[in-house]
Write an enzyme that holds these catalytic residues in place. Structure first.
Site, PDB file in Angstrom:
ATOM      1  N   GLY A  10     -39.310 -44.032 -27.973  1.00 41.85           N
ATOM      2  CA  GLY A  10     -38.466 -45.130 -27.510  1.00 41.85           C
ATOM      3  C   GLY A  10     -39.160 -46.460 -27.690  1.00 41.85           C
ATOM      4  O   GLY A  10     -39.622 -46.798 -28.765  1.00 41.85           O
ATOM      5  N   SER A  39     -40.633 -39.666 -24.503  1.00 46.83           N
ATOM      6  CA  SER A  39     -41.413 -39.048 -23.446  1.00 46.83           C
ATOM      7  C   SER A  39     -41.234 -39.804 -22.138  1.00 46.83           C
ATOM      8  O   SER A  39     -41.293 -41.037 -22.113  1.00 46.83           O
ATOM      9  CB  SER A  39     -42.901 -39.029 -23.827  1.00 46.83           C
ATOM     10  N   VAL A  47     -46.810 -54.841 -26.057  1.00 45.17           N
ATOM     11  CA  VAL A  47     -47.154 -55.949 -26.944  1.00 45.17           C
ATOM     12  C   VAL A  47     -45.876 -56.430 -27.619  1.00 45.17           C
ATOM     13  O   VAL A  47     -44.810 -55.870 -27.449  1.00 45.17           O
ATOM     14  CB  VAL A  47     -48.204 -55.531 -27.994  1.00 45.17           C
ATOM     15  N   ALA A  50     -43.931 -62.143 -28.643  1.00 44.40           N
ATOM     16  CA  ALA A  50     -43.493 -63.280 -29.445  1.00 44.40           C
ATOM     17  C   ALA A  50     -42.772 -62.762 -30.681  1.00 44.40           C
ATOM     18  O   ALA A  50     -43.149 -61.753 -31.263  1.00 44.40           O
ATOM     19  CB  ALA A  50     -44.684 -64.145 -29.841  1.00 44.40           C
ATOM     20  N   LYS A  78     -38.972 -69.925 -28.560  1.00 53.88           N
ATOM     21  CA  LYS A  78     -40.191 -70.133 -29.343  1.00 53.88           C
ATOM     22  C   LYS A  78     -39.795 -70.842 -30.621  1.00 53.88           C
ATOM     23  O   LYS A  78     -38.968 -70.343 -31.389  1.00 53.88           O
ATOM     24  CB  LYS A  78     -40.867 -68.799 -29.679  1.00 53.88           C
ATOM     25  N   PRO A  95     -44.507 -74.420 -37.544  1.00 52.97           N
ATOM     26  CA  PRO A  95     -43.155 -74.428 -36.962  1.00 52.97           C
ATOM     27  C   PRO A  95     -42.179 -73.622 -37.814  1.00 52.97           C
ATOM     28  O   PRO A  95     -42.461 -73.259 -38.962  1.00 52.97           O
ATOM     29  CB  PRO A  95     -42.787 -75.912 -36.970  1.00 52.97           C
ATOM     30  N   LEU A 331     -45.389 -48.875 -34.748  1.00 51.30           N
ATOM     31  CA  LEU A 331     -46.818 -48.581 -34.760  1.00 51.30           C
ATOM     32  C   LEU A 331     -47.138 -47.276 -35.468  1.00 51.30           C
ATOM     33  O   LEU A 331     -48.257 -47.097 -35.957  1.00 51.30           O
ATOM     34  CB  LEU A 331     -47.365 -48.544 -33.334  1.00 51.30           C
TER      35      LEU A 331
END
Length: 496
Positions: A10, A39, A47, A50, A78, A95, A331
């Site tokens: 998830g 799980s 993490v 941003a 942002k 920017p 990841l």
């Protein structure tokens, strides 16, 4: 046929992927069911606070309202990253807005560090708005639209929880269980996964969103990794959340602060009710305890009662993001340190590309996989090279870390020749390839000129852009960042 897709894991990766695939399945009218199993015992890595402007298109495709997203994930605006002390005592902005082409090309191409001017304040309206903490849009502007590009700072864990609710309401099946076994055929295809709830789950396509564990791609299928640690030395982060009741800054700013430190750099991000801090560093030069002590000292004594998180990572990429009937996203596919907020973008990119590739996978599976893997290879090299640029153009040599990070050996091969060329001229469009680049000419201009890397003799006498009238209109018509957030919170409360 493609009748079942099983997403394992998830968090941000799993739920962004699930919702995007659900969108494309409906668009292509595919009779396919998406199931996500995650799980209940493994915590989500918090993490990715941003983002970059692509997040707005992603959430628009998913179909969640912008006010809902911002309120539920504590999102703030942002508009840029402000880099501090990457050259000692200097700062500059990267920017999201772009200079006017082609009117400003002669001035930009002739730019040199010797002119004594700030490239960001010369060309960027957002840099100037950020100095006055002006929001990039008004509450009356349609959702996900504005006159200026913007992204969000947000709580990635809260965002994932809201996307899970949203996805379930749109028909995504959600199971909570631990994967105990992945069954792989002699041909190298995943046939099914088994859970600790006694279920055997099969699918036509599996998506591995299990994070650093990479249960399917790295574990069951044994796909190895490419290691970028030679070019990106940082491999640890110590993080901290600072609630505003403990310490609140004067303003909730519209930018991420990226502050170079002795052994890496530190982020500082403002949300609705707290700040998120993180010291990203290299374990070759700093211990975990030293890093946490340094973060606390830098922030101040109000951190004494606050807990800190510790994260170990490696800048790596799976050699294949798609193998057989399994795709790794997030990841599980790899990680590059978070200097330019690329983590969530790489999830968005992979999930949208996979969604657009579903028909290709049905008609030409091997070709679809090869094309997907080539595009992911290009993306990783693009992002890795752009992050590497920030380090190797620095003039800092004051610590062992900075001497190593700026050494000739640390320069990525794809930058070597370009850096030599860019010493004597600004980057130009022909220095880059690829139509889907996250970091193209404008981004390189802001970083290279912010770092004072481009240093040819001055030439020409070009007029500077005049933003004064536009800035006056913005200050008159747009709310401050805090005013926008107050209206947002009030509207969300009334909606509940």
């Amino acid at each position: 046929m493609l009748k079942n897709i099983l997403i394992v894991g998830g968090g941000s990766a799993g739920w962004i992927t699930a919702n995007l695939l659900n969108h494309f399945i409906q668009r292509f009218e595919l009779p396919c069911q998406i199931t996500l199993v995650e799980s209940p015992d493994i915590p989500t890595i918090g993490v990715g606070e941003a983002t970059v402007p692509s997040i707005r298109r992603t959430m628009s495709l998913i179909g969640i309202a912008e006010g809902d997203l911002m309120a539920s994930s504590e999102a703030t605006f942002k508009c840029l990253i402000r880099f501090e002390n990457w050259n000692d005592g200097q700062s500059y902005d990267h920017p999201f807005d772009r200079r006017h082409r082609t009117q400003t090309d002669p001035l930009a191409e002739a730019w040199t560090a010797q002119n004594g001017k700030d490239f960001d304040r010369t060309f960027s309206v957002l840099t100037n708005l950020a100095d006055h903490n002006i929001a990039p849009k008004s509450p009356q502007t349609p959702q996900y639209l504005a006159n200026f590009p913007y992204a969000y700072h947000l709580d990635a864990i809260k965002m994932a929880l809201r996307l899970a609710e949203f996805g379930r309401s749109k028909g995504i099946l959600h199971k909570r269980a631990n994967i105990t076994e992945a069954n792989v055929s002699p041909e190298g295809l995943i046939e099914s996964v088994e859970t600790d709830q006694g279920e055997t789950l099969s699918a036509d396509l599996f998506v591995d969103c299990t994070g650093f564990r990479s249960v399917l791609m790295g574990g069951a299928l044994g796909v190895g990794v490419k290691d970028y640690s030679k070019y990106l030395l940082c491999d640890r982060a110590v993080t901290m959340r600072v609630p505003y009741e403990v310490h609140k800054p004067e303003r909730i700013v519209t930018y991420t602060r990226s502050i170079a430190r002795d052994h890496g750099w530190q982020w500082d991000i403002n949300l609705h009710t707290r700040r998120g801090l993180g010291y990203v560093y290299s374990s070759q030069f700093l211990s975990d305890d030293e890093a946490e002590a340094s973060l606390r000292k830098f922030e101040g004594p109000h951190t004494d009662g606050l807990s800190a998180g510790r994260l170990k990572f490696a800048s790596i990429q799976r050699k294949q993001a798609w193998k057989g009937n399994c795709v790794a996203i997030g990841l599980s596919a790899g990680f590059l340190e978070p200097l330019e907020s690329s983590g969530l973008y790489m999830i968005e990119f992979a999930a949208q590309m996979l969604g657009n590739t579903l028909i290709d996978y049905i008609n030409a599976p091997a070709a679809a996989q090869r094309n997907f893997n080539r595009n992911m290879d290009d993306l990783y090299e693009e992002v890795m090279g752009f992050i590497n640029l920030h380090y190797v153009t620095s003039t800092r040599r004051d610590t062992e870390f900075w001497r190593a990070a700026t050494s000739q050996e640390a320069i990525w091969d794809g930058l070597q020749d370009k850096l030599e060329i860019w010493r004597n001229r600004s980057p130009i469009d022909y220095d880059f390839h690829g139509s889907q680049r996250l970091f193209a000419l404008d981004s390189f201009e802001f970083v290279l000129h912010g770092m004072k890397w481009v240093n040819p003799p001055p030439r020409g006498n070009y007029a500077l852009p005049d933003h004064s009238e536009l800035l006056a209109q913005c200050r008159q018509k747009l709310p401050t960042h805090e005013q926008f957030l107050e209206l947002l919170i009030r509207s969300a409360s009334q909606a509940r």
